[in-house]
Design a protein around this motif. Structure first.
Motif, mmCIF file in Angstrom:
data_model
loop_
_atom_site.group_PDB
_atom_site.id
_atom_site.type_symbol
_atom_site.label_atom_id
_atom_site.label_comp_id
_atom_site.label_asym_id
_atom_site.label_seq_id
_atom_site.Cartn_x
_atom_site.Cartn_y
_atom_site.Cartn_z
ATOM 1 N N GLY A 155 0.296 0.457 5.592
ATOM 2 C CA GLY A 155 0.946 0.570 4.287
ATOM 3 C C GLY A 155 2.104 -0.403 4.170
ATOM 4 O O GLY A 155 2.500 -1.056 5.147
ATOM 5 N N GLU A 156 2.655 -0.489 2.970
ATOM 6 C CA GLU A 156 3.731 -1.449 2.714
ATOM 7 C C GLU A 156 5.099 -0.936 3.132
ATOM 8 O O GLU A 156 6.033 -1.716 3.282
ATOM 9 N N GLU A 157 5.250 0.383 3.314
ATOM 10 C CA GLU A 157 6.519 0.971 3.751
ATOM 11 C C GLU A 157 6.340 1.540 5.153
ATOM 12 O O GLU A 157 5.556 2.463 5.370
ATOM 13 N N GLU A 198 6.730 5.363 5.761
ATOM 14 C CA GLU A 198 5.614 6.173 5.278
ATOM 15 C C GLU A 198 4.423 6.089 6.231
ATOM 16 O O GLU A 198 3.743 7.092 6.478
ATOM 17 N N ARG A 248 1.448 -5.514 5.562
ATOM 18 C CA ARG A 248 1.171 -4.092 5.734
ATOM 19 C C ARG A 248 1.509 -3.696 7.173
ATOM 20 O O ARG A 248 1.011 -4.301 8.129
ATOM 21 N N CYS A 278 -2.041 10.779 3.590
ATOM 22 C CA CYS A 278 -2.245 9.416 3.081
ATOM 23 C C CYS A 278 -1.844 9.344 1.620
ATOM 24 O O CYS A 278 -2.679 9.094 0.733
ATOM 25 N N ARG A 279 -0.571 9.583 1.351
ATOM 26 C CA ARG A 279 -0.054 9.491 -0.010
ATOM 27 C C ARG A 279 0.474 8.088 -0.271
ATOM 28 O O ARG A 279 0.724 7.318 0.651
ATOM 29 N N LYS A 280 0.665 7.806 -1.545
ATOM 30 C CA LYS A 280 1.216 6.521 -1.989
ATOM 31 C C LYS A 280 0.352 5.378 -1.462
ATOM 32 O O LYS A 280 -0.845 5.331 -1.700
ATOM 33 N N SER A 281 0.966 4.463 -0.724
ATOM 34 C CA SER A 281 0.232 3.241 -0.362
ATOM 35 C C SER A 281 -0.389 3.315 1.024
ATOM 36 O O SER A 281 -0.966 2.333 1.497
#
Length: 753
Positions: free
Chosen positions: A662-664, A667, A706, A737-740
């Motif tokens: 992911g990008e964050e 997270e 990522r 697996c929320r958001k990105s």
């Protein structure tokens, strides 16, 4: 009007990330039942999505009211035979991947497009067909242009009474209008016919069929043909030294299979090897074969797939995706260089082409032949345990001996210059080979000029802005390039950390070795073979043709030169630096290093002249190098199998790697931790032990902007691993697996990076 209760029901696999299949009814306005394998447009969640018909279901009136009708049948001609559907279902279950996405992966690019306008189509051309020769009476009524058109037609149609319109109008410009008059008179007919896009071109070399086989080849072939005659599933592991004639066994076994009117599927790990095997099979079987690999255009791949579906060919040769070739009557499956990691798909559907080839043979009840000079540790273990039948070829054909191998310790050996990568032994051998008119091969397992750029003031390395990896210097394009995302900058930049202009390129790459060889041997003809110089099939074949015709004295290359090449005039192989793979953070690092060294060693001495190999290293005492020096696969295997037994790694245990990206980063880390916690609790309820390793950042922790974390599952019971994955998907995946954040499941991972 058809009553809804009487509309046929279908099981449809949609190309969406949802588990299982969906049920739809017949599209409105269509009366005939849809065939299995047809491509349809299905409504799903307020949008239309591509799907494939897997079965017609029993019609149940009480169930029909809740079923939506399909919107459209995009292609009613099946894209795959019904016999492939059990195979698709197994792949979907084993790799925890939606079956619709499995089918989309299997089909050539363009066939799964929702829009017909975006889909790949058959290429057609207009042809002129003679209906009846003109009588004396009708001939007198023809215009001059029409008569001339007919005269040219007869001169150039070659007796077939059919000719492409474009060819006729090229020969006579007036034919374009004259054809309409000839068609109205009933003398000719204009038709559309499919034109196959030629995937072979004119670059394939021709190989003669040897008159006799060696005793070892004959014995191996007899075992394989006996299994074909029995019509039974039997996995064979063909372990033969380099140059022993494994390819000829493939060809003879194929001849036997075709005599039984059955089909043959041949897999190779990558494009470089595909072209070599293609040439052998095309020399023997001509247009009865199809090819399937990424080197084809979308149109060429579409044509090849359709030729298989329409039973126009009996053999398919290709890379890992060819395992899905739509044959309905397989009689033999062949996997060349079965040990290669390239058989494993690294994204999307993470399947292993070799393992799926064994599965296809099992579904088809036919033999599967796995060939390699350096079998994977897992496959050789299966042969020891009796799961595979071992066939061994100890000798090269024509009595050729294996090359002598010399290990050079770079830590103790003097070099003419410290900035050169060549020992005195290798330089002398190259000099002698050039003087004698023989060919040499230099292997380095990295492309580019320098592996990284180092700041001489602050000692920082210039890294990709999207990935946590160093940029590689490519002198030819004058760019610093990331080999993961493609990001590039000019090399004359300032240090991103301190602003200094004192950047220097360090490390080793094929481009740098080529440049050094040209400086050291200005009289020699030097060429480089890597993905930068042979980015497409034609360039690759053209360069090999130069080697074959003795237009190159020294060939420098990466893994592309290490396998499958047969050039009798190459007598010297130099491994510039053998240590590059030994330090990788992967339990298969030693095995892969041996395989690569043994394969590249096997390129030497395949003709009338004896071969010599010089391996340069800083670890001369490593067991992998000693095994390569003595051509002792068994020594390497014994060491590796003992280590894996102690640690519970395959083949004694099974692995599933869960990858989170992911990008964050926070997270991603939180998702990986939540998954690991859930799995530990779930595993504790079972008596079968499962190791949950992690969560931890992936060795390559940032790729394409990522962040990447992973959780590794290890157990001697694969059923328990799959049970845990299914629990995670059904009970926890949507929460973690929320958001990105994305989660990928890699069953039997080959690459832990």
């Amino acid at each position: 009007m058809i009553e809804s209760s009487s509309l046929p029901l279908y099981e449809v696999a949609v190309t969406a990330p949802i588990p299982g299949t969906l049920t739809y009814s017949q599209p409105e306005g269509i009366v005939e039942p849809l065939p299995v394998g047809s491509k349809v447009l299905a409504p799903l969640g307020g949008r239309l999505i591509t799907g494939y018909v897997l079965a017609q279901l029993p019609n149940q009136a009480e169930f029909t009211g809740n079923v939506k009708p399909l919107s459209e049948c995009l292609e009613c001609e099946p894209f795959f035979p019904a016999s492939l559907i059990p195979f698709f279902r197994w792949v979907a279950d084993y790799y925890h991947h939606p079956i619709g996405e499995v089918i989309r992966t299997a089909l050539p690019a363009g066939l799964s497009s929702v829009s017909n306008s975006a889909a790949v189509r058959a290429k057609t051309e207009t042809v002129v067909r003679l209906c009846a020769p003109p009588s004396d009476q009708s001939a007198t009524k023809l215009k001059q242009s029409e008569q001339k058109t007919l005269d040219i037609f007869f001169q150039h149609c070659g007796g077939s009474l059919i000719m492409p319109r474009r060819e006729l109008t090229r020969l006579y410009a007036g034919a374009s209008k004259a054809l309409h008059g000839l068609a109205e008179a009933g003398l000719i007919r204009l038709e559309e016919r499919q034109v196959l896009r030629d995937p072979f071109g004119d670059t394939l070399p021709f190989f003669d069929r040897p008159e006799i086989l060696t005793e070892e080849q004959t014995a191996a072939l007899s075992a394989i043909t006996a299994a074909m005659d029995a019509g039974q599933f039997q996995p064979f592991l063909l372990h033969g030294v380099t140059g022993c004639g494994k390819t000829e066994i493939y060809l003879r076994a194929t001849e036997h299979c075709l005599a039984q009117r059955k089909n043959v599927l041949v897999l190779v790990p990558e494009l470089a090897l595909s072209t070599q095997i293609e040439a052998h099979f095309y020399s023997r079987f001509g247009d009865t074969m199809a090819v399937l690999h990424s080197g084809l255009s979308a149109g060429e791949r579409f044509d090849q797939w359709q030729r298989i579906m329409r039973q126009k060919v009996t053999i398919a040769v290709g890379a890992r995706s060819a395992v899905f070739a739509p044959f309905a009557n397989l009689g033999l499956v062949i996997v060349d260089e079965e040990h290669e990691a390239a058989y494993k798909q690294d994204d999307g559907l993470r399947y292993n082409g070799r393992d799926m080839a064994v599965l296809r043979a099992r579904f088809a009840a036919c033999p599967v032949l796995l060939g390699s000079a350096t079998p994977s540790v897992g496959s050789f273990y299966h042969a020891e345990q009796g799961k595979y039948r071992l066939l061994t070829l100890h000798k090269r054909i024509d009595g050729q001996s294996l090359p002598s191998v010399e290990i050079v310790d770079l830590g103790k050996t003097k070099r003419p210059r410290t900035d050169w990568f060549f020992s005195e032994q290798l330089l002398t051998a190259l000099r002698d080979n050039v003087a004698q008119g023989l060919q040499s091969l230099l292997f380095v397992n990295r492309r580019g000029y320098a592996s990284f750029m180092l700041c001489q003031d602050c000692s920082s390395v210039v890294r990709c802005r999207n990935c946590k990896v160093s940029l590689t210097l490519h002198r030819g394009s004058e760019r610093l390039i990331c080999h993961y995302c493609g990001y590039s900058v000019r090399p004359d930049i300032l240090c991103p950390e301190c602003g200094s202009g004192s950047l220097v390129g360090l490390g080793i790459g094929s481009e740098r070795i080529e440049a050094e060889v040209k400086r050291l041997f200005p009289q020699a003809r030097v060429a480089r073979l890597d993905s930068d110089t042979a980015g497409n099939r034609r360039a690759y074949m053209a360069l090999l043709q130069q080697v074959r015709e003795l237009e190159i004295d020294i060939l420098v290359g990466t893994q592309m030169v290490a396998k499958g090449l047969h050039f009798p005039r190459i007598t010297l192989v130099g491994v510039v630096w053998a240590d590059s793979g030994l330090g990788m953070p992967d339990y298969k690092a030693a095995e892969r290093s041996f395989q690569l060294l043994a394969q590249v060693t096997g390129r030497a001495g395949r003709g009338e002249h004896p071969g010599r190999v010089i391996i340069q290293t800083h670890q001369p005492g490593h067991y992998v190098l000693e095994a390569a020096r003595c051509h002792e696969y068994q020594a390497m295997y014994a060491q590796e199998i003992e280590l894996r037994a102690q640690l519970g790694y395959p083949p004694f245990g099974r692995l599933i790697n869960l990858r989170f990206s992911g990008e964050e980063e926070q997270e991603v880390e939180a998702a990986a931790k939540a998954a690991a916690d859930f799995l530990r609790i779930a595993a504790a309820k079972d008596t079968t032990p499962v190791d949950i390793l992690g969560p931890a950042p992936s060795p390559l922790s940032l790729i394409k902007n990522r962040f990447r974390w992973q959780v590794l599952l290890k157990s001697g019971q694969p059923e328990q691993l799959h049970r845990l994955c299914n629990q995670l998907i059904t009970e926890k995946k949507q929460q973690i697996c929320r958001k990105s954040v994305r989660m990928g499941i890699d069953v039997d991972p080959e690459n832990m990076m």
